[in-house]
Design an enzyme around this catalytic site. Structure first.
Site, PDB file in Angstrom:
ATOM      1  N   GLU A   1      -3.464  -8.579  22.412  1.00 32.38           N
ATOM      2  CA  GLU A   1      -2.010  -8.707  22.569  1.00 32.38           C
ATOM      3  C   GLU A   1      -1.610 -10.178  22.432  1.00 32.38           C
ATOM      4  OE1 GLU A   1      -0.646  -7.021  26.268  1.00 32.38           O
ATOM      5  OE2 GLU A   1       1.467  -7.285  25.724  1.00 32.38           O
TER       6      GLU A   1
ATOM      7  N   ASN B   1       4.961   1.543  23.856  1.00 34.64           N
ATOM      8  CA  ASN B   1       3.881   1.271  24.824  1.00 34.64           C
ATOM      9  C   ASN B   1       4.464   1.314  26.232  1.00 34.64           C
ATOM     10  OD1 ASN B   1       1.305  -0.127  25.934  1.00 34.64           O
ATOM     11  ND2 ASN B   1       2.954  -1.520  26.551  1.00 34.64           N
ATOM     12  N   GLU B   2       3.789   1.964  27.120  1.00 37.49           N
ATOM     13  CA  GLU B   2       4.207   2.008  28.531  1.00 37.49           C
ATOM     14  C   GLU B   2       5.724   2.170  28.635  1.00 37.49           C
ATOM     15  OE1 GLU B   2       2.369  -0.985  31.035  1.00 37.49           O
ATOM     16  OE2 GLU B   2       0.395  -0.141  30.660  1.00 37.49           O
TER      17      GLU B   2
ATOM     18  N   TYR C   1      -6.159   0.673  34.932  1.00 36.96           N
ATOM     19  CA  TYR C   1      -6.824  -0.581  35.273  1.00 36.96           C
ATOM     20  C   TYR C   1      -7.476  -0.471  36.649  1.00 36.96           C
ATOM     21  CZ  TYR C   1      -4.617  -2.939  31.330  1.00 36.96           C
ATOM     22  OH  TYR C   1      -4.241  -3.318  30.062  1.00 36.96           O
TER      23      TYR C   1
ATOM     24  N   GLU D   1      -5.673   1.342  26.975  1.00 37.93           N
ATOM     25  CA  GLU D   1      -5.827   0.156  27.835  1.00 37.93           C
ATOM     26  C   GLU D   1      -6.669   0.558  29.032  1.00 37.93           C
ATOM     27  OE1 GLU D   1      -2.339  -2.166  28.848  1.00 37.93           O
ATOM     28  OE2 GLU D   1      -1.440  -1.723  26.889  1.00 37.93           O
TER      29      GLU D   1
ATOM     30  N   GLN E   1      -8.709  -7.106  27.521  1.00 35.43           N
ATOM     31  CA  GLN E   1      -8.399  -7.299  26.130  1.00 35.43           C
ATOM     32  C   GLN E   1      -9.533  -8.078  25.473  1.00 35.43           C
ATOM     33  OE1 GLN E   1      -4.484  -8.826  25.435  1.00 35.43           O
ATOM     34  NE2 GLN E   1      -3.482  -7.322  26.775  1.00 35.43           N
TER      35      GLN E   1
HETATM   36  O1  AHR Z   1      -2.963  -5.575  29.160  1.00 36.02           O
HETATM   37  C1  AHR Z   1      -1.960  -6.212  29.862  1.00 36.02           C
HETATM   38  C2  AHR Z   1      -0.720  -5.340  30.041  1.00 36.02           C
HETATM   39  O2  AHR Z   1      -1.044  -4.259  30.834  1.00 36.02           O
HETATM   40  C3  AHR Z   1      -0.152  -4.714  28.797  1.00 36.02           C
HETATM   41  O3  AHR Z   1       0.687  -5.562  28.109  1.00 36.02           O
HETATM   42  C4  AHR Z   1       0.591  -3.542  29.331  1.00 36.02           C
HETATM   43  O4  AHR Z   1       0.672  -2.491  28.412  1.00 36.02           O
HETATM   44  C5  AHR Z   1      -0.164  -3.181  30.594  1.00 36.02           C
HETATM   45  O5  AHR Z   1       0.687  -3.038  31.683  1.00 36.02           O
END
Ligand code: AHR
Length: 501
Positions: free
Chosen positions: A25, A172-173, A248, A304, A353
């Site tokens: 990103e 995205n999101e 995450y 992600e 990432q």
């Molecule tokens: O990877 C960092 C961020 O995490 C991304 O930009 C977003 O899609 C997610 O919340």
């Protein structure tokens, strides 16, 4: 002694190479410095891409790269990133650190990077702040071969032939940074926007990815699928090739996530317990998807995933720069084994990432570069790409703390086209080595290659000691008379073992 039983007669499906995908990103030092330094840089580069980083990444056989975001995607206007660099529009990257984005890395540079890496391109479009026309023209710019305003513009900018866009994300999101939408509203927008993601090259159709849920938001999955997929005439069912999922691992929650390197055993288990949650997420979202898509035509794209800790002290909080230890390696080991085992539904995954942001495989500091423990996991696991998942059973024990219990061992097993069996095996205990016997239904093991990644739970590589943790040959195994393998996996270790045909 624990037993791992492998049934090479039972192939459970292809492990899509894209499960080993990455994400880059416009965030912190991922693109700028990490991957792209520009042609005039003193750091050795090929057309602006850093040579050391690209060479190291090539070793991983990167299958696919997602770009330009992330949250950045829904603020990105692709036309700002084409044409002569000196006249490209500059903007503030409001989401990530409020720094100047000069758009010197745009569509042409991304495609150049994919070409250098030899990987597929996953472009994420802008639904949050972009128009349908903007999205449709981007597709035309990238993929149309004939005479048209956008294809002609591409040629003016130096690219005669169209590129292949393998995957396109429609937002995205969108439940969060991508517009704070409700699932019903986004579901309808998805139907509309994806209509104009045209397949100009019918031989290379673009796989369209719909924005899926955050972690365990099953309501989002249900509602988006019912809005954007259900009740459609049969011929429209191909409007969705993938549904994303983001998850995450944040040991301390979102407020105080915890240090990437300073942690004790209880936090090791807390983190790995959170890593194991992926099993539940894939299963439960998968069950909802099964209701709408019983033939599993829509891939679950975990585009992600990874560990998210506090940023390194003294660094820009908006840059998400963190160190990477054996805990990250174990998280990746657990997660990738889960994805392999769910390869009937999980068709792509992109660790967040690639360089210098969150759970990266590479860190840089100016001209210096280091490979993280997670890098070695991807190198050891690359043999699973496009291999067939094999049925396997592993005896495990519960370990951990009162609150956080996890299996001590994790594994996945595949067979490649040459008939070699690949076993990836992790021991999450920080104190106990484990003896394991690997038994095969048919095969008698003979020729074996094996590698190991091991260290203390918070061991990591620094620019002063870049090779503190790295994959080493693993030789602590014997083959028994009946062709089984006996090995001792040390505490806090991940092994890749190849058993040749
Ligand atoms: O990877 C960092 C961020 O995490 C991304 O930009 C977003 O899609 C997610 O919340």
């Amino acid at each position: 002694m624990a037993k791992l039983i492998i049934n090479e007669n039972k192939k459970l499906g292809k492990i899509n190479a894209e499960i080993y995908g990455h994400f880059a990103e416009h965030l912190g030092r991922c693109i700028y410095e990490g991957l792209y330094v520009g042609e005039d840089s003193e750091i050795p580069n090929v057309n602006g891409m850093r040579k050391d980083v690209v060479d190291a990444l090539k070793e991983l056989k990167i299958p696919v790269l997602r770009w330009p975001g992330g949250c950045f995607a829904d603020e990105y206007h692709w036309r700002d990133g084409i044409g002569p660099k000196e006249s490209r529009k500059k903007m503030i990257n409001t989401h990530w650190g409020g720094v100047l984005e000069d758009n010197s890395f745009g569509t042409h540079e991304f495609m150049e990077l994919c070409e250098q890496l030899g990987c597929k391109a996953y472009v994420n479009g802008n639904v949050g702040s972009g128009t349908v026309r903007e999205m449709s023209e981007w597709i035309e710019y990238m993929t149309f071969d004939g005479v048209s305003p956008m294809a002609d513009l591409r040629r003016e900018n130096g690219r005669e032939k169209p590129w292949k866009v393998d995957y396109f994300g429609v937002g995205n999101e969108n439940w969060g940074c991508g517009g704070n939408m409700t699932p019903e509203y986004y579901g309808n927008l998805y139907r509309r926007y994806q209509t104009y993601v045209r397949n100009y090259d019918s031989k290379n159709p673009i796989s369209k990815i719909c924005c899926g849920s955050n972690s365990d938001d099953y309501h989002w999955t249900e509602q988006v699928l019912s809005t954007a997929h259900d009740h459609l005439p049969e011929h429209l069912h191909g409007l969705m090739d993938g549904l994303s999922l983001h998850y995450y691992v944040t040991p301390g929650g979102w407020e105080h996530k915890g240090s990437s390197t300073q942690f004790e055993e209880d936090e090791w288990f807390l983190t790995l317990d959170k890593a194991w949650k992926m099993e539940e997420l894939v299963t439960k979202h998968g069950a909802i998807m099964d209701n709408y898509d019983p033939d599993k035509k829509i891939g679950m794209m975990v585009d992600e995933w990874g560990c998210w800790f506090d940023v390194e002290p003294g660094t820009n909080p908006g840059f998400l720069y963190q160190q990477n230890t054996m805990r990250d390696a174990m998280t990746a080991c657990i997660t990738l084994n889960i994805f392999n085992k769910h390869c009937d539904r999980v068709k792509m995954a992109n660790i967040a990432q690639m360089v210098n942001v969150l759970q990266s495989v590479i860190l840089t500091e100016g001209a210096k570069m280091l490979l993280t423990p997670t890098y070695y996991i991807f190198r050891m696991y690359k043999y699973h790409q496009n291999a067939q998942l094999l049925e396997s059973f592993l005896e495990t024990e519960e370990i951990g703390t009162e609150e956080h219990k996890i299996p001590n061992l994790t594994e996945s097993v595949s067979i490649d086209t040459e008939g070699s069996i690949h076993i990836t095996l992790g021991n999450a205990s920080v104190t106990e080595a484990k003896e394991i016997e690997i038994l095969f239904a048919e095969r008698k093991a003979a020729e074996i290659n094996a590698g190991i990644l091991t260290g203390r739970m918070n061991s990591h590589n620094t620019f002063e000691e870049p090779e503190n943790i790295k994959e080493k040959p693993f030789e602590n195994w014997t083959v028994t008379e009946n062709g089984s393998i006996r090995l001792t996996i040390p505490a806090c270790a991940v092994i890749h073992m190849e058993v040749k045909a």
